[in-house]
Design a protein around this motif. Structure first.
Motif, PDB file in Angstrom:
ATOM      1  N   THR A  89       9.509 -72.894 -20.086  1.00 24.50           N
ATOM      2  CA  THR A  89       8.656 -72.871 -21.272  1.00 24.50           C
ATOM      3  C   THR A  89       7.276 -72.315 -20.966  1.00 24.50           C
ATOM      4  OG1 THR A  89       8.011 -75.152 -20.853  1.00 24.50           O
ATOM      5  CG2 THR A  89       9.844 -74.788 -22.379  1.00 24.50           C
ATOM      6  N   ASN A  90       6.869 -72.374 -19.704  1.00 31.47           N
ATOM      7  CA  ASN A  90       5.546 -71.869 -19.348  1.00 31.47           C
ATOM      8  C   ASN A  90       5.471 -71.701 -17.834  1.00 31.47           C
ATOM      9  OD1 ASN A  90       2.928 -71.029 -19.470  1.00 31.47           O
ATOM     10  ND2 ASN A  90       2.053 -73.067 -19.679  1.00 31.47           N
ATOM     11  N   GLY A  91       5.824 -70.529 -17.348  1.00 35.66           N
ATOM     12  CA  GLY A  91       5.762 -70.312 -15.914  1.00 35.66           C
ATOM     13  C   GLY A  91       6.661 -69.180 -15.484  1.00 35.66           C
ATOM     14  N   ASN A  92       6.662 -68.913 -14.205  1.00 37.26           N
ATOM     15  CA  ASN A  92       7.430 -67.814 -13.641  1.00 37.26           C
ATOM     16  C   ASN A  92       8.831 -68.270 -13.240  1.00 37.26           C
ATOM     17  OD1 ASN A  92       5.137 -66.196 -13.871  1.00 37.26           O
ATOM     18  ND2 ASN A  92       4.421 -66.791 -11.845  1.00 37.26           N
ATOM     19  N   ILE A  93       9.775 -67.319 -13.237  1.00 34.78           N
ATOM     20  CA  ILE A  93      11.141 -67.564 -12.784  1.00 34.78           C
ATOM     21  C   ILE A  93      11.432 -66.581 -11.659  1.00 34.78           C
ATOM     22  CG2 ILE A  93      13.588 -67.530 -13.391  1.00 34.78           C
ATOM     23  CD1 ILE A  93      12.758 -68.183 -16.283  1.00 34.78           C
ATOM     24  N   ASP A  94      11.873 -67.091 -10.508  1.00 31.51           N
ATOM     25  CA  ASP A  94      12.201 -66.256  -9.358  1.00 31.51           C
ATOM     26  C   ASP A  94      13.694 -66.288  -9.095  1.00 31.51           C
ATOM     27  OD1 ASP A  94       9.542 -65.574  -8.898  1.00 31.51           O
ATOM     28  OD2 ASP A  94       9.212 -67.298  -7.585  1.00 31.51           O
ATOM     29  N   LEU A  95      14.267 -65.099  -8.905  1.00 30.98           N
ATOM     30  CA  LEU A  95      15.680 -64.952  -8.543  1.00 30.98           C
ATOM     31  C   LEU A  95      15.730 -64.293  -7.172  1.00 30.98           C
ATOM     32  CD1 LEU A  95      16.931 -63.510 -11.958  1.00 30.98           C
ATOM     33  CD2 LEU A  95      17.153 -65.868 -11.163  1.00 30.98           C
ATOM     34  N   SER A  96      15.756 -65.097  -6.129  1.00 29.38           N
ATOM     35  CA  SER A  96      15.769 -64.602  -4.758  1.00 29.38           C
ATOM     36  C   SER A  96      14.642 -63.582  -4.537  1.00 29.38           C
ATOM     37  CB  SER A  96      17.141 -63.983  -4.445  1.00 29.38           C
ATOM     38  OG  SER A  96      17.262 -63.707  -3.079  1.00 29.38           O
ATOM     39  N   PRO A  97      13.391 -64.003  -4.718  1.00 28.21           N
ATOM     40  CA  PRO A  97      12.270 -63.056  -4.683  1.00 28.21           C
ATOM     41  C   PRO A  97      12.037 -62.382  -3.332  1.00 28.21           C
ATOM     42  CG  PRO A  97      11.448 -65.299  -4.692  1.00 28.21           C
ATOM     43  CD  PRO A  97      12.944 -65.385  -4.921  1.00 28.21           C
ATOM     44  N   ALA A  98      12.493 -62.990  -2.233  1.00 29.98           N
ATOM     45  CA  ALA A  98      12.309 -62.366  -0.919  1.00 29.98           C
ATOM     46  C   ALA A  98      13.198 -61.137  -0.766  1.00 29.98           C
ATOM     47  CB  ALA A  98      12.607 -63.368   0.192  1.00 29.98           C
ATOM     48  N   PRO A 124       8.593 -67.382 -21.992  1.00 28.47           N
ATOM     49  CA  PRO A 124       7.682 -66.711 -22.928  1.00 28.47           C
ATOM     50  C   PRO A 124       6.279 -66.498 -22.364  1.00 28.47           C
ATOM     51  CG  PRO A 124       7.995 -68.991 -23.561  1.00 28.47           C
ATOM     52  CD  PRO A 124       8.932 -68.736 -22.413  1.00 28.47           C
ATOM     53  N   ASN A 125       5.931 -67.223 -21.321  1.00 32.55           N
ATOM     54  CA  ASN A 125       4.598 -67.132 -20.735  1.00 32.55           C
ATOM     55  C   ASN A 125       4.700 -67.060 -19.224  1.00 32.55           C
ATOM     56  OD1 ASN A 125       3.020 -67.582 -23.238  1.00 32.55           O
ATOM     57  ND2 ASN A 125       4.076 -69.544 -23.190  1.00 32.55           N
ATOM     58  N   GLY A 126       5.140 -65.928 -18.704  1.00 33.17           N
ATOM     59  CA  GLY A 126       5.267 -65.783 -17.265  1.00 33.17           C
ATOM     60  C   GLY A 126       6.078 -64.554 -16.908  1.00 33.17           C
ATOM     61  N   SER A 127       6.358 -64.435 -15.627  1.00 33.88           N
ATOM     62  CA  SER A 127       7.097 -63.290 -15.090  1.00 33.88           C
ATOM     63  C   SER A 127       8.445 -63.731 -14.551  1.00 33.88           C
ATOM     64  CB  SER A 127       6.293 -62.620 -13.969  1.00 33.88           C
ATOM     65  OG  SER A 127       5.098 -62.071 -14.474  1.00 33.88           O
ATOM     66  N   ILE A 128       9.365 -62.774 -14.462  1.00 30.90           N
ATOM     67  CA  ILE A 128      10.680 -62.988 -13.855  1.00 30.90           C
ATOM     68  C   ILE A 128      10.796 -61.983 -12.716  1.00 30.90           C
ATOM     69  CG2 ILE A 128      13.174 -62.911 -14.197  1.00 30.90           C
ATOM     70  CD1 ILE A 128      12.613 -63.624 -17.171  1.00 30.90           C
ATOM     71  N   THR A 129      11.163 -62.467 -11.526  1.00 28.86           N
ATOM     72  CA  THR A 129      11.174 -61.601 -10.350  1.00 28.86           C
ATOM     73  C   THR A 129      12.497 -61.670  -9.606  1.00 28.86           C
ATOM     74  OG1 THR A 129       8.791 -61.936 -10.072  1.00 28.86           O
ATOM     75  CG2 THR A 129      10.001 -61.072  -8.173  1.00 28.86           C
TER      76      THR A 129
END
Length: 193
Positions: free
Chosen positions: A3-12, A34-39
């Motif tokens: 809801t408020n933050g970043n989502i990481d999918l194996s960022p390394a 809605p309020n963040g980045s996906i990596t």
């Protein structure tokens, strides 16, 4: 979903391009903040055995950083900025169990493949080194920013216009990645061995 933050999918990420999906889902999935980045990290390859939606925020600084995406349904990516991670060519494990170069390893690079429309909404940038990204859809439809275009998955082969089936995307329980050229490359490989 966040809801408020970043989502990481194996960022390394990975040091080499894997021959199979490094991230997968067994059905349709929505990855959303809605309020963040996906990596996604470098050289990660995601295959969804259904539709795939990646929706990062639309505020300045919100970015969807993505590598290869394969979807057996629709493929949607939206963010203020969509950063495509370029990669070097890599072989794929086929649904026949053989390694395949994807017909033209010299032109292989980050690929976005779907049964349905491919839609990118936001400003698209690229980072890293490799060939330009390729977009291929069975439906030959969607919307990606210039200078990119969506090609017909398997164009010029007997597979053009045929849906990508789960049996083409899984081998002995391992979720695979696809080539924009379509499965004809796999057939050529297996029949010439």
């Amino acid at each position: 979903t966040s809801t408020n933050g970043n989502i990481d999918l194996s960022p390394a990420g990975r040091s080499v391009v894997p021959s199979v999906a490094s991230i997968s889902s067994s059905r349709s999935v929505v990855i959303s903040t809605p309020n963040g980045s996906i990596t996604m990290g470098p050289n990660e390859r995601y295959t969804a055995l259904g539709s795939l939606t990646i929706a990062a925020g639309t505020a300045a600084g919100d970015t969807a950083t993505i590598g290869d995406l394969n979807s057996l349904g629709n493929l949607n990516v939206s963010a203020n900025t969509i950063d495509i991670l370029l990669r070097q060519p890599g072989a794929i494990l086929t649904s026949f169990g053989s390694l395949d170069s994807g017909v033209s390893p010299a032109t292989d690079g980050t690929q976005f493949i779907a049964n349905g429309p491919i839609t990118f909404t936001g400003t698209v940038t690229t980072s890293g080194t490799g060939n330009p990204p390729r977009f291929a859809s069975v439906s030959d439809s969607g919307s990606v920013p210039a200078p990119y275009t969506i090609s017909f998955f398997g164009a010029g082969t007997e597979f053009a216009g045929r849906p990508i089936t789960p049996s083409m995307a899984v081998y002995n329980g391992t979720v695979l990645v696809l080539s924009a050229n379509g499965p004809v490359a796999q057939l050529v490989q297996i029949y010439t061995q």
